[in-house]
Design a protein around this motif. Sequence first.
Motif, PDB file in Angstrom:
ATOM      1  N   GLU A  73       0.951  -1.238  -0.010  1.00  0.00           N
ATOM      2  CA  GLU A  73      -0.219  -0.090  -0.054  1.00  0.00           C
ATOM      3  C   GLU A  73       0.928   1.231  -0.048  1.00  0.00           C
ATOM      4  O   GLU A  73       1.863   1.336   0.735  1.00  0.00           O
ATOM      5  CB  GLU A  73      -0.939  -0.015   1.100  1.00  0.00           C
ATOM      6  CG  GLU A  73      -0.404   0.006   2.615  1.00  0.00           C
ATOM      7  CD  GLU A  73      -1.338  -0.106   3.653  1.00  0.00           C
ATOM      8  OE1 GLU A  73      -1.229   0.643   4.816  1.00  0.00           O
ATOM      9  OE2 GLU A  73      -2.139  -1.140   3.694  1.00  0.00           O
ATOM     10  N   ASP A  92       4.595  -6.426   2.068  1.00  0.00           N
ATOM     11  CA  ASP A  92       5.150  -7.700   2.754  1.00  0.00           C
ATOM     12  C   ASP A  92       4.971  -8.716   1.480  1.00  0.00           C
ATOM     13  O   ASP A  92       4.309  -8.733   0.548  1.00  0.00           O
ATOM     14  CB  ASP A  92       3.834  -8.146   3.685  1.00  0.00           C
ATOM     15  CG  ASP A  92       4.878  -8.613   5.251  1.00  0.00           C
ATOM     16  OD1 ASP A  92       5.626  -9.071   5.023  1.00  0.00           O
ATOM     17  OD2 ASP A  92       4.164  -8.189   5.984  1.00  0.00           O
ATOM     18  N   LYS A  97      -3.371 -15.443   1.114  1.00  0.00           N
ATOM     19  CA  LYS A  97      -4.064 -14.320   1.671  1.00  0.00           C
ATOM     20  C   LYS A  97      -3.240 -13.071   1.892  1.00  0.00           C
ATOM     21  O   LYS A  97      -2.432 -13.237   2.717  1.00  0.00           O
ATOM     22  CB  LYS A  97      -5.284 -14.701   2.408  1.00  0.00           C
ATOM     23  CG  LYS A  97      -6.391 -13.666   2.783  1.00  0.00           C
ATOM     24  CD  LYS A  97      -7.470 -14.289   3.810  1.00  0.00           C
ATOM     25  CE  LYS A  97      -7.276 -13.615   5.145  1.00  0.00           C
ATOM     26  NZ  LYS A  97      -8.708 -14.257   5.968  1.00  0.00           N
ATOM     27  N   ARG A  98      -3.833 -11.923   1.604  1.00  0.00           N
ATOM     28  CA  ARG A  98      -3.075 -10.508   2.063  1.00  0.00           C
ATOM     29  C   ARG A  98      -3.285 -10.741   3.684  1.00  0.00           C
ATOM     30  O   ARG A  98      -4.391 -10.826   4.278  1.00  0.00           O
ATOM     31  CB  ARG A  98      -3.608  -9.554   1.585  1.00  0.00           C
ATOM     32  CG  ARG A  98      -3.104  -8.150   1.923  1.00  0.00           C
ATOM     33  CD  ARG A  98      -3.789  -6.943   1.486  1.00  0.00           C
ATOM     34  NE  ARG A  98      -3.471  -5.797   1.784  1.00  0.00           N
ATOM     35  CZ  ARG A  98      -2.805  -4.732   1.320  1.00  0.00           C
ATOM     36  NH1 ARG A  98      -2.270  -4.908   0.058  1.00  0.00           N
ATOM     37  NH2 ARG A  98      -2.555  -3.737   1.737  1.00  0.00           N
ATOM     38  N   PRO A  99      -2.076 -10.296   4.436  1.00  0.00           N
ATOM     39  CA  PRO A  99      -2.266 -10.088   5.743  1.00  0.00           C
ATOM     40  C   PRO A  99      -3.110  -8.862   6.281  1.00  0.00           C
ATOM     41  O   PRO A  99      -2.873  -7.705   5.568  1.00  0.00           O
ATOM     42  CB  PRO A  99      -0.771 -10.156   6.133  1.00  0.00           C
ATOM     43  CG  PRO A  99       0.013  -9.676   5.229  1.00  0.00           C
ATOM     44  CD  PRO A  99      -0.837 -10.385   4.017  1.00  0.00           C
ATOM     45  N   LYS A 100      -3.507  -8.787   7.336  1.00  0.00           N
ATOM     46  CA  LYS A 100      -4.015  -7.528   7.931  1.00  0.00           C
ATOM     47  C   LYS A 100      -3.078  -6.393   8.192  1.00  0.00           C
ATOM     48  O   LYS A 100      -3.439  -5.159   7.738  1.00  0.00           O
ATOM     49  CB  LYS A 100      -4.977  -7.750   9.244  1.00  0.00           C
ATOM     50  CG  LYS A 100      -6.223  -8.681   8.956  1.00  0.00           C
ATOM     51  CD  LYS A 100      -6.865  -8.622  10.278  1.00  0.00           C
ATOM     52  CE  LYS A 100      -7.994  -9.700  10.213  1.00  0.00           C
ATOM     53  NZ  LYS A 100      -8.653  -9.913  11.408  1.00  0.00           N
ATOM     54  N   LYS A 101      -1.929  -6.677   8.399  1.00  0.00           N
ATOM     55  CA  LYS A 101      -0.984  -5.769   8.769  1.00  0.00           C
ATOM     56  C   LYS A 101       0.275  -6.176   7.988  1.00  0.00           C
ATOM     57  O   LYS A 101       0.689  -7.388   7.864  1.00  0.00           O
ATOM     58  CB  LYS A 101      -0.126  -5.880  10.460  1.00  0.00           C
ATOM     59  CG  LYS A 101      -1.206  -5.028  11.025  1.00  0.00           C
ATOM     60  CD  LYS A 101      -0.744  -4.760  12.598  1.00  0.00           C
ATOM     61  CE  LYS A 101      -1.349  -4.044  13.372  1.00  0.00           C
ATOM     62  NZ  LYS A 101      -0.671  -3.675  14.485  1.00  0.00           N
ATOM     63  N   THR A 103       4.102  -5.706   7.265  1.00  0.00           N
ATOM     64  CA  THR A 103       5.091  -5.628   8.545  1.00  0.00           C
ATOM     65  C   THR A 103       6.575  -4.839   7.819  1.00  0.00           C
ATOM     66  O   THR A 103       7.531  -4.746   8.507  1.00  0.00           O
ATOM     67  CB  THR A 103       5.535  -6.735   8.907  1.00  0.00           C
ATOM     68  OG1 THR A 103       6.178  -7.831   7.883  1.00  0.00           O
ATOM     69  CG2 THR A 103       4.362  -7.644   9.383  1.00  0.00           C
TER      70      THR A 103
END
Length: 148
Positions: A73, A92, A97-101, A103
């Motif tokens: 992002e 990342d 699936k795309r992680p929520k955070k 890193t």
Amino acid sequence: MIDTDRTAAVTAVIDSLAEAWGRGDADAYGAHFTEDATYVTFVGTRYQGRQDIADSHRALFATFLKGTGLAHEVLDVRFLGTDVAVLTSRGDTVKGKRPKKLTKVQTYTLVREDGRWLVAAFHNTQHKALMEGISFRFAPQTKPKAQQ
């Protein structure tokens, strides 16, 4: 004033990098960099030049990073003249699936050569939220103004 055309052109480079990564296409990935680009990974490995970047990613896509993708992002794009941009992002490496955070924090320096935006320098660092939080708690003046 935001230059939406140039901003879109610069962010499209990052999107295209992610597409090449997702295909495991080291040559297409490397083609987004200048001939003499500098590339620093989150573990501190430094690659110099488009060929070095492509060759290292060819090996990575065949081993450690096989079947992975990039999630990203864009946080900010700044132009330092007409042909230089600095883009910061969160990102990342993902499998599935795309992680929520996200890193990692990345900085891209892009230059326009012959009408095409290319990455001249890339730096990737692991975001250490816990250490950052401790630092902000004990020295609140270190917290960036944008986060206050």
